[in-house]
Structures are given as structure tokens and as C-alpha cells.
Design a protein around this motif. Structure first.
Motif, mmCIF file in Angstrom:
data_model
loop_
_atom_site.group_PDB
_atom_site.id
_atom_site.type_symbol
_atom_site.label_atom_id
_atom_site.label_comp_id
_atom_site.label_asym_id
_atom_site.label_seq_id
_atom_site.Cartn_x
_atom_site.Cartn_y
_atom_site.Cartn_z
ATOM 1 N N SER A 8 19.292 -3.235 15.085
ATOM 2 C CA SER A 8 19.966 -3.450 13.811
ATOM 3 C C SER A 8 18.962 -3.352 12.672
ATOM 4 C CB SER A 8 20.643 -4.823 13.772
ATOM 5 O OG SER A 8 21.338 -5.013 12.557
ATOM 6 N N GLN A 9 19.417 -2.806 11.559
ATOM 7 C CA GLN A 9 18.577 -2.800 10.371
ATOM 8 C C GLN A 9 18.444 -4.203 9.802
ATOM 9 O OE1 GLN A 9 19.550 0.166 7.387
ATOM 10 N NE2 GLN A 9 20.403 1.541 8.929
ATOM 11 N N ARG A 10 19.543 -4.978 9.862
ATOM 12 C CA ARG A 10 19.545 -6.308 9.266
ATOM 13 C C ARG A 10 20.116 -7.319 10.254
ATOM 14 N NH1 ARG A 10 21.201 -7.620 3.615
ATOM 15 N NH2 ARG A 10 19.345 -8.904 3.899
ATOM 16 N N TRP A 11 19.241 -8.068 10.911
ATOM 17 C CA TRP A 11 19.702 -9.029 11.900
ATOM 18 C C TRP A 11 20.352 -10.250 11.266
ATOM 19 C CZ3 TRP A 11 21.016 -8.848 16.750
ATOM 20 C CH2 TRP A 11 20.571 -7.767 17.503
ATOM 21 N N ALA A 12 20.128 -10.468 9.983
ATOM 22 C CA ALA A 12 20.817 -11.560 9.306
ATOM 23 C C ALA A 12 22.323 -11.306 9.257
ATOM 24 C CB ALA A 12 20.278 -11.731 7.887
ATOM 25 N N GLU A 13 22.719 -10.042 9.435
ATOM 26 C CA GLU A 13 24.133 -9.677 9.416
ATOM 27 C C GLU A 13 24.683 -9.421 10.816
ATOM 28 O OE1 GLU A 13 24.316 -6.300 6.877
ATOM 29 O OE2 GLU A 13 23.815 -7.422 5.062
ATOM 30 N N ALA A 14 23.836 -9.523 11.843
ATOM 31 C CA ALA A 14 24.260 -9.313 13.232
ATOM 32 C C ALA A 14 24.321 -10.668 13.941
ATOM 33 C CB ALA A 14 23.317 -8.347 13.932
ATOM 34 N N ASP A 15 24.606 -10.631 15.246
ATOM 35 C CA ASP A 15 24.942 -11.899 15.916
ATOM 36 C C ASP A 15 23.726 -12.707 16.360
ATOM 37 O OD1 ASP A 15 24.601 -11.488 19.125
ATOM 38 O OD2 ASP A 15 25.115 -9.615 18.133
ATOM 39 N N LYS A 16 23.915 -14.010 16.387
ATOM 40 C CA LYS A 16 22.844 -14.925 16.761
ATOM 41 C C LYS A 16 22.648 -15.021 18.267
ATOM 42 C CE LYS A 16 25.793 -19.069 16.658
ATOM 43 N NZ LYS A 16 26.023 -20.368 15.998
ATOM 44 N N THR A 17 23.627 -14.591 19.062
ATOM 45 C CA THR A 17 23.506 -14.668 20.521
ATOM 46 C C THR A 17 22.396 -13.758 21.016
ATOM 47 O OG1 THR A 17 25.883 -15.085 20.648
ATOM 48 C CG2 THR A 17 24.763 -14.560 22.700
#
Length: 202
Positions: free
Chosen positions: A136-145
Motif C-alpha cells: 500500500s502507498q498509505r498504510w494509514a488508510e489500509a487495515d490494521k490486521t
């Protein structure tokens, strides 16, 4: 019961920073790969077969032996990603272990718990020999799992708040993350506690 566990690589970085190129090098020797390919780029890699329908993907994953598939789906991407993850779980559990490459995860997940079959794959797939490259380019917008279950973090050049977010999740120093240039990366291995750096060369 002894199992050969898979690994979960969480890969972060801005567009064109080197994430996909690094991943391609890691899986070069793998014989069984499924790529979630919303940008239609893995389908261009030599040896990969482009799959565009659920029926074709379902038929392909039931076969044992070598396969390199790039699932280029249209329509509802979140629904198609969920279906793709279910296919990966089936193939790894009932056919043979494999590698799953998941591109552009911020488009199909949210910052909360991983949804649906993606969550099942993250929580149960590794112990069935499925290795995952979550990109992902932005993990702040992807899942925490995915972030929480990672075997290793691979960070490429990023900017702004992304540097601070990945620092909080990986404990890689802010200064080190912020200084990365295009094609440079830092890897933090959660099992060995080792931190390594490198740069892609072409």
C-alpha cells in the motif's frame, strides 16, 4: 502438529518508490503465485497469465502445480478482492501452498480490522503455508490486521504523515524513514529484530 508457515510482508511507500519492483525480485523463484492486480501491471510480467473473470480464477486455482496468475478485476473492487482472497485461501488450504501479492490495499480495505476473506487469509493463511506480500502507498488508510500480523515491514520512500505512521507501527526511526530516497528501503524483521537497508539497482 508441525507446519511450514508462510510469511506476511507489509510493504509501504509512495508511488514509484520501488515497492512492486522489490516484490517481483522476492517472488522470482516462486512457482505458485496469485496477484491481486488492480493496476494491470503484474499481468505484464513474463510468465503471468491475466485473469479477468471469477469463473476463470476459480477454475485456475483448483489445479495443482505451477501457476502465476494476475487477477485484473473490474466493477466493485472490494467485492472482487474479497472473492480473490477466498480463492487464495482455498488454493493454499486444499491444493498447494502459494504466494499472494495484494496491491493497492488502501483501495479495498479500511484502517479498521481487515474485512471478510482478507481478514481470514491474514489470520489463518500463514499457518497453511500461504505467504503474503501486502502492498500500500498509505498504510494509514489500509487495515490494521495486516500491520499487526506482519512478519516484516519493508518501507520505501514516503512523505508527510506516512513517515510518522509507519514509525509508530514499525519503530523504525523517523529520521531513517524520512531520509529514504527513491528505490531505497529499510526492512524491519519482527522475528529476528534485525533492521537492514538497501537500494534497488536495475
Amino acid at each position: 502438529m508441525k507446519t511450514i508457515d508462510g510469511e506476511l510482508n507489509v510493504i509501504a511507500g509512495a508511488s514509484r518508490s520501488g515497492k512492486t519492483a522489490w516484490t517481483l525480485r522476492q517472488v522470482k523463484a516462486e512457482k505458485r503465485i496469485i496477484a491481486w492486480d488492480p493496476e494491470d501491471q503484474w499481468s505484464q510480467v513474463r510468465g503471468f497469465t491475466k485473469i479477468t473473470t471469477r469463473a476463470a480464477l476459480l477454475a485456475a486455482i483448483k489445479k495443482p502445480g505451477p501457476m502465476k496468475l494476475a487477477y485484473v478485476a473490474g466493477g466493485d473492487l472490494k467485492a472482487e478482492f474479497d472473492f480473490c482472497c477466498a480463492c487464495v485461501m482455498y488454493a493454499g488450504r486444499y491444493v498447494e501452498p502459494l504466494v499472494f501479492i495484494a496491491e493497492e490495499l488502501a483501495d479495498v480495505t479500511t484502517p479498521s480490522k481487515a474485512p471478510g476473506n482478507w481478514g481470514i487469509l491474514l489470520r489463518r493463511g500463514l499457518k497453511r503455508g500461504i505467504s503474503i506480500f501486502a502492498i500500500s502507498q498509505r498504510w494509514a488508510e489500509a487495515d490494521k490486521t495486516a500491520i499487526g500480523n506482519a512478519t516484516r515491514y519493508v518501507c520505501f520512500s514516503m512523505g508527510g504523515e506516512d513517515v510518522f505512521y509507519m514509525h509508530r507501527k514499525t519503530l523504525i526511526p523517523v529520521e531513517q524513514l524520512g531520509a529514504l530516497k527513491a528505490l531505497e528501503f529499510v526492512i524491519s524483521d519482527r522475528l529476528t529484530k534485525q533492521v537492514t537497508t538497501g537500494k534497488l539497482k536495475f
